[in-house]
Scaffold this active site. Structure first.
Site, short mmCIF file in Angstrom:
data_model
loop_
_atom_site.label_atom_id
_atom_site.label_comp_id
_atom_site.label_asym_id
_atom_site.label_seq_id
_atom_site.Cartn_x
_atom_site.Cartn_y
_atom_site.Cartn_z
N TYR A 22 0.87 -1.17 0.00
CA TYR A 22 0.00 0.00 0.00
C TYR A 22 0.90 1.21 0.00
O TYR A 22 1.80 1.32 0.85
CB TYR A 22 -0.89 0.01 1.24
CG TYR A 22 -2.15 -0.77 1.06
CD1 TYR A 22 -3.02 -0.47 0.02
CD2 TYR A 22 -2.47 -1.83 1.89
CE1 TYR A 22 -4.18 -1.19 -0.18
CE2 TYR A 22 -3.64 -2.56 1.71
CZ TYR A 22 -4.48 -2.22 0.67
OH TYR A 22 -5.62 -2.93 0.47
N ASP A 37 -6.00 -0.77 -6.65
CA ASP A 37 -7.47 -0.69 -6.71
C ASP A 37 -8.08 -0.19 -5.40
O ASP A 37 -9.25 -0.41 -5.14
CB ASP A 37 -8.06 -2.07 -7.07
CG ASP A 37 -7.71 -3.14 -6.05
OD1 ASP A 37 -7.12 -2.82 -5.00
OD2 ASP A 37 -8.02 -4.32 -6.32
N HIS A 40 -9.85 -7.32 -5.70
CA HIS A 40 -9.57 -7.21 -4.26
C HIS A 40 -10.54 -8.10 -3.45
O HIS A 40 -11.10 -7.69 -2.44
CB HIS A 40 -9.73 -5.74 -3.84
CG HIS A 40 -8.94 -5.31 -2.66
ND1 HIS A 40 -7.99 -4.34 -2.71
CD2 HIS A 40 -8.98 -5.70 -1.36
CE1 HIS A 40 -7.48 -4.14 -1.50
NE2 HIS A 40 -8.07 -4.96 -0.67
O1 173 Z 1 -9.18 -5.64 1.92
C1 173 Z 1 -8.75 -5.13 2.96
O2 173 Z 1 -9.34 -5.25 4.03
C2 173 Z 1 -7.53 -4.35 2.88
O3 173 Z 1 -6.86 -4.48 1.91
C3 173 Z 1 -7.14 -3.41 3.91
C4 173 Z 1 -6.77 -2.13 3.56
C5 173 Z 1 -6.45 -1.23 4.53
C6 173 Z 1 -6.51 -1.58 5.85
C7 173 Z 1 -6.85 -2.86 6.21
C8 173 Z 1 -7.18 -3.78 5.24
#
Ligand code: 173
Length: 496
Positions: free
Chosen positions: A237, A265, A356
């Site tokens: 991320y 995404d 996702h």
């Molecule tokens: O899918 C999710 O839950 C995920 O990718 C996510 C994104 C940010 C914080 C926690 C989970």
């Protein structure tokens, strides 16, 4: 350094002065309250007290030490002054233990759906809600599964299939199966050892694990739990603060991570209503200290901790990623051929056709469906097949047949997230190992029945995917999935 008594910590139990204890250390989080990605409310609930139990599943062990300036690290709490909390065994604990004891023995788990049945029964409600939820009406999460049922096989016969080999190479790395463990966040919500269950099982079985940015275990713990030669990828991320991202990526590369999967995404997290509703139902009134304070609307676990993700991420950033790492870069979350073409032209090493796990844009199409148009349009433009550009698929994969269909249609490999997540939630590392064995058996049998001995013999003509893009064809009802799928709930009146 002198120890701090727990009664001294208790003095700092409000918004004006808020100390908490995590793993025996005292932290002054007063100035951090409004910056906490999960909101101030949850911290204030533990103001002046030990927050370790609530902290652990959501944060890697080093999150607090790295995010909080040194001068806010107050010191160690004097263990002798801590009120020994004799953990009272609640009815809920007893109920859960009884369920754990009543789990089917592992030998009776015959497929990946079975893990899901067990996980659904034994997981705390909040964990199940977080893991199982999809976006909005959850049409896409179901479509991910049903799309595979619109692809049929065209098996060949009378070929010598005595010796079958389902081992594979992913981005140049050998693997015992043509799948990789896709990233899923917050593993400790479901099992005290979290993602390490996956790492250890993957090391033993030669399977590749993608390490999530938002793992519950620290990145270093996961990397250090790998055996020599074990391949790991990183799911990224991208932080608003690119320096943090750069450090993280370069650290991963130094640690031997073999591929960088950038999630593209999720400029904003989808609304997962099972998760959101669960936070409303379970939340008590909270600590007295927050009275009169502005309380954030509770948004579910994922949204709460995702505010660091940079929504400005765009194609112009790709050269920067290429400049900071030599790892292959793969864009995870491509959903159209147009973006697949842009990715190939941008010179990245691959894409993951993914929605996702149905958790982002509801009504996005399944990865396997998008695969059809992506291979066609890339081929037309001379961009594929290309040994330096890989197309991966994830979403809804529970069977070796799902994987074989995607490989036949041109995928380099397939990601499985929830299937392995549920296997460790239900049975820890043993569960993941068992899942690998199940898949191995399924590959062996199905490859024989398809008339192939190696995965590179898979061809598009071995499947009939004509119905894949038709979203309204009748599909056979699927009893196992039907029992697991939990209908969305609507809002509830207070009990009268
Ligand atoms: O899918 C999710 O839950 C995920 O990718 C996510 C994104 C940010 C914080 C926690 C989970």
């Amino acid at each position: 350094m002198s120890l701090i008594s727990s009664s001294a910590v208790q003095q700092h139990n409000n918004r004006d002065s808020c100390w908490i204890i995590v793993h025996g250390k005292v932290y002054d989080v007063t100035d951090f309250l409004d910056e906490h990605p999960g909101g101030s409310k949850i911290i204030l609930k533990y103001a002046g007290a030990d927050a370790t139990e609530a902290y652990d599943p959501i944060h890697p062990p080093d999150a607090i030490t790295t995010n909080l300036p040194k001068e806010k690290h107050i010191g160690a709490v004097d263990p002798d002054t801590m009120v020994k909390v004799v953990k009272t065994v609640t009815d809920e604990d007893r109920r859960r233990q009884a369920l754990m004891d009543a789990r089917p023995p592992l030998e009776e788990i015959l497929n990946l759906h079975d893990f899901e049945v067990v996980a659904k029964r034994i997981l705390p409600d909040k964990a199940w809600a977080y893991y199982s939820s999809g976006a909005d009406d959850e049409i896409t999460i179901r479509e991910n599964h049903t799309a595979f049922q619109r692809v049929w096989f065209r098996p060949r016969i009378l070929r010598n299939v005595s010796a079958v080999d389902w081992s594979h190479t992913i981005l140049g790395n050998r693997t015992s199966l043509p799948i990789y463990i896709s990233a899923t966040a917050l593993g400790k919500l479901g099992h005290p050892e979290g993602e390490l269950c996956l790492t250890r099982a993957a090391g033993k079985y030669g399977v590749i694990q993608m390490i999530p940015t938002l793992a519950s275990c620290a990145f270093d713990e996961i990397v250090n739990a790998a055996v020599p030669g074990q391949t790991q990828f990183l799911q990224l991320y991208v932080n608003r603060d690119r320096e943090i991202t750069k450090r993280y990526v370069q650290h991963a590369e130094k640690c031997g991570v073999k591929g960088l999967f950038i999630t593209v995404d999720a400029p904003q997290l989808g609304r997962r209503e099972k998760d959101m509703r669960m936070r409303f139902v379970g939340d008590d009134a909270g600590a007295k200290v927050q009275e009169g304070q502005k309380v954030e609307k509770n948004q579910g676990v994922a949204r709460a901790i995702s505010s660091f993700i940079d929504p400005s991420l765009n194609w112009d950033d790709i050269p920067w990623f290429k400049s900071i790492t030599k790892m292959p870069i793969i864009l995870k979350g491509i959903a159209t051929w147009e973006d697949a073409v842009l990715a190939a032209e941008a010179g990245v090493q691959g894409i993951v056709l993914s929605n996702h796990g149905g958790r982002q844009l509801d009504m996005a199409r399944s990865g396997v469906e998008v695969l059809l148009e992506v291979t066609e349009k890339l081929r037309e433009r001379g961009l594929w097949p290309n040994p330096n550009f890989h197309i991966f698929v994830d979403g809804g994969v529970r069977r070796a047949t799902d994987v074989l269909k995607a490989l036949a249609l041109g995928a380099s490999a397939v990601g499985i997230g929830r299937g392995f997540l549920y296997s460790f939630c239900a049975y820890g590392q043993d569960g993941v190992e068992h899942a690998f064995k199940i898949l191995r058996d399924e590959f062996e049998m199905n490859m024989r029945l398809l008339g192939i001995t190696k995965l590179d013999q898979l061809r598009p003509e071995m499947v009939d995917a004509r119905a894949l893009t038709a979203h309204s064809v009748p599909t056979p009802s699927d009893n196992l999935f039907g029992q697991i799928y939990q209908p969305l709930a609507t809002t509830q009146f207070k009990e009268s």
